[in-house]
Design a protein around this motif. Sequence first.
Motif, short mmCIF file in Angstrom:
data_model
loop_
_atom_site.label_atom_id
_atom_site.label_comp_id
_atom_site.label_asym_id
_atom_site.label_seq_id
_atom_site.Cartn_x
_atom_site.Cartn_y
_atom_site.Cartn_z
N LYS A 140 -6.02 1.28 -7.18
CA LYS A 140 -4.89 0.37 -7.30
C LYS A 140 -3.97 0.81 -8.42
O LYS A 140 -4.42 1.20 -9.50
CB LYS A 140 -5.38 -1.05 -7.57
CG LYS A 140 -6.13 -1.65 -6.40
CD LYS A 140 -6.32 -3.13 -6.58
CE LYS A 140 -7.06 -3.74 -5.41
NZ LYS A 140 -6.29 -3.78 -4.19
N TYR A 172 -0.22 -5.48 -7.59
CA TYR A 172 -1.07 -4.32 -7.36
C TYR A 172 -0.64 -3.63 -6.07
O TYR A 172 -0.30 -4.28 -5.08
CB TYR A 172 -2.54 -4.74 -7.24
CG TYR A 172 -3.10 -5.29 -8.53
CD1 TYR A 172 -3.66 -4.43 -9.45
CD2 TYR A 172 -3.05 -6.65 -8.80
CE1 TYR A 172 -4.18 -4.93 -10.65
CE2 TYR A 172 -3.57 -7.15 -9.99
CZ TYR A 172 -4.12 -6.28 -10.91
OH TYR A 172 -4.63 -6.76 -12.08
N SER A 207 0.84 -1.20 0.00
CA SER A 207 0.00 0.00 0.00
C SER A 207 0.87 1.25 0.00
O SER A 207 2.04 1.22 0.40
CB SER A 207 -0.93 0.01 1.21
OG SER A 207 -0.19 0.07 2.40
N ASP A 240 -2.19 -0.93 -3.35
CA ASP A 240 -3.33 -0.14 -2.88
C ASP A 240 -2.85 1.29 -2.66
O ASP A 240 -1.94 1.53 -1.87
CB ASP A 240 -3.89 -0.72 -1.58
CG ASP A 240 -4.50 -2.09 -1.78
OD1 ASP A 240 -5.08 -2.32 -2.85
OD2 ASP A 240 -4.37 -2.94 -0.87
#
Length: 188
Positions: free
Chosen positions: A83, A96, A22, A98
């Motif tokens: 994303k 991916y 993230s 976040d």
Amino acid sequence: MSETVSVHINRDGIHHIDVAQSFETDGSFTIALKNHGAPIHAHLHLDDDLSEVASLGATNHYVKAKDIRHVPVTVHDAPATGKLKIVTGYGAETTYVDTNILEPEERSRSIPVDEALSKPQGSRPTDSRRGRKSTQSDTLKNLPLVILGLLALVLVVGAGFLVDNGVALFGGLVVMIGLGVATYFLTR
């Protein structure tokens, strides 16, 4: 908050992607593609939610062996959550991140003012053209320049009469006008 997303490519094998799960920011940021192995192509993509508030200049990037490629992401609006998609090896590896784009912190637009500005300043007049105090010594500093200009004028007019040439007299007139203008601005 961090302003760079560090993406390690080829560190643990060919096409391998290593990146934090993230990322959070309150403005534009950079994606740093750090290649630890052979040259590679990386594809970057912002999902629909992120692409409404941010943009990438280009999506496909070639990263040389043992090199770093910085890719700017410009944020136009906030807040948003979505994303960031990172692909290597033409789809061989996909990861991916976040991404959370926060509302920028409200910054104060006021200018701090010192209390000394509320008190009257000195009584000497201020020369507003230069933003400093004008004194009589400023005029005296220009006196040699005025004297030199007068001497040049006398020489030009004298040369004009000596050779009896209209062009020299016209030149003397131009010097005299220039001297008058310069004197006005220097003593003002």
